[in-house]
Design a protein around this motif. Sequence first.
Motif, short mmCIF file in Angstrom:
data_model
loop_
_atom_site.label_atom_id
_atom_site.label_comp_id
_atom_site.label_asym_id
_atom_site.label_seq_id
_atom_site.Cartn_x
_atom_site.Cartn_y
_atom_site.Cartn_z
N LYS A 17 0.80 -1.23 0.00
CA LYS A 17 0.00 0.00 0.00
C LYS A 17 0.83 1.28 0.00
O LYS A 17 0.32 2.35 -0.36
N HIS A 26 -0.95 13.33 -2.41
CA HIS A 26 -1.17 11.89 -2.60
C HIS A 26 -2.39 11.60 -3.49
O HIS A 26 -3.05 12.53 -3.97
N PHE A 27 -2.67 10.33 -3.67
CA PHE A 27 -3.77 9.85 -4.52
C PHE A 27 -5.10 10.51 -4.15
O PHE A 27 -5.86 10.96 -5.02
N SER A 28 -5.38 10.59 -2.86
CA SER A 28 -6.65 11.16 -2.40
C SER A 28 -6.73 12.64 -2.75
O SER A 28 -7.82 13.14 -3.10
N HIS A 80 -2.87 6.18 -1.16
CA HIS A 80 -4.11 6.63 -0.54
C HIS A 80 -3.85 7.24 0.83
O HIS A 80 -3.03 6.74 1.60
N GLU A 81 -4.60 8.27 1.16
CA GLU A 81 -4.45 8.93 2.46
C GLU A 81 -4.74 7.98 3.61
O GLU A 81 -4.06 8.02 4.65
N ASP A 82 -5.74 7.13 3.48
CA ASP A 82 -6.07 6.19 4.55
C ASP A 82 -4.90 5.29 4.90
O ASP A 82 -4.71 4.91 6.06
N ASP A 83 -4.10 4.94 3.90
CA ASP A 83 -2.94 4.08 4.14
C ASP A 83 -1.81 4.85 4.84
O ASP A 83 -1.05 4.27 5.62
N GLU A 109 -12.89 5.39 -6.78
CA GLU A 109 -11.68 6.22 -6.77
C GLU A 109 -10.75 5.84 -7.92
O GLU A 109 -10.18 6.72 -8.58
N LYS A 110 -10.60 4.56 -8.15
CA LYS A 110 -9.76 4.10 -9.27
C LYS A 110 -10.34 4.58 -10.59
O LYS A 110 -9.59 4.96 -11.50
#
Length: 293
Positions: A27, A153-155, A196-199, A252-253
């Motif tokens: 991740k 980041h991705f988010s 991802h921000e959650d990661d 999201e993807k």
Amino acid sequence: MAFEKQKAELSPAQKAERSISKQFRRKLWSPFVSAIKEYQLIQPNDKIAVCISGGKDSMLLAKMMQMLKRYSDFPFELIYLVMDPGYNAANRKRIEENAARLEIPLTIFETDIFAVADTMEHSPCYICARMRRGHLYNKAKELGCNKIALGHHFSDVIETTVMSMFYASQMQAMLPKLHSQNFPGMTLIRPLYKIHEDDIIAWMRANELQFIQCACRFTERNAVSENEIFESKRKEVKEIIRRLKRDNPGIEKSIFHSIHSVRIETFPGYKADGKMHSFLEKFDADSESFDEK
């Protein structure tokens, strides 16, 4: 028994690195390396200023860039650059303590950006952001860097894309790298582009790390600031995406992939190089016909 003893003797920095390369490899480390390769973010002999704000994103970026340099097949240099725009003593200390814990050697320089922005009657947050970026580019160039790395980041990419549609009436994404318009020869790169921000939050909690949030004097003093309005919109978009994920886990993807495969010929208007264009410019001259969609 020997393994347990070795594990217990790991420093906080070693534990953080181990978690990146083991527990969070899929991740964090894998998408980090993937973004650098796919978007060609780093070349041999680059000198990169890794910009650290003191938040979770930039600190993780600094640690992974440090690891990458150690394992890289080609040479490049890193400077871990912190601009102090006028932090209070507690926030400055937190940044320094976290860097020491993660064994990241900081280069700190001071500015009076918070004080200057605080005197602005209109758009202090916008002015602050512009000044901060300018000072970072300036210092990086002074130190001989040709690139600056930021922790977007991705988010951020997904939310920025949706926010631009909902609140700015335009389709605009966030590039993984771009040339500076005001500092020739300087390039901005975003190595966390696929993370991802959650990661990032999960990694932070697993390592029992605490980072600063917004450290601005203006938002500390004012009940409702320009920055808070912006962040409320971002939170709103986060919640919208979160709700959509319940029915479509891949939403999201889909958004991310859509900004990589734009069909510009299906848009009635678009902006390029600061100039607006219409599909009518090519309509009559086009010999090809497209199926109605």
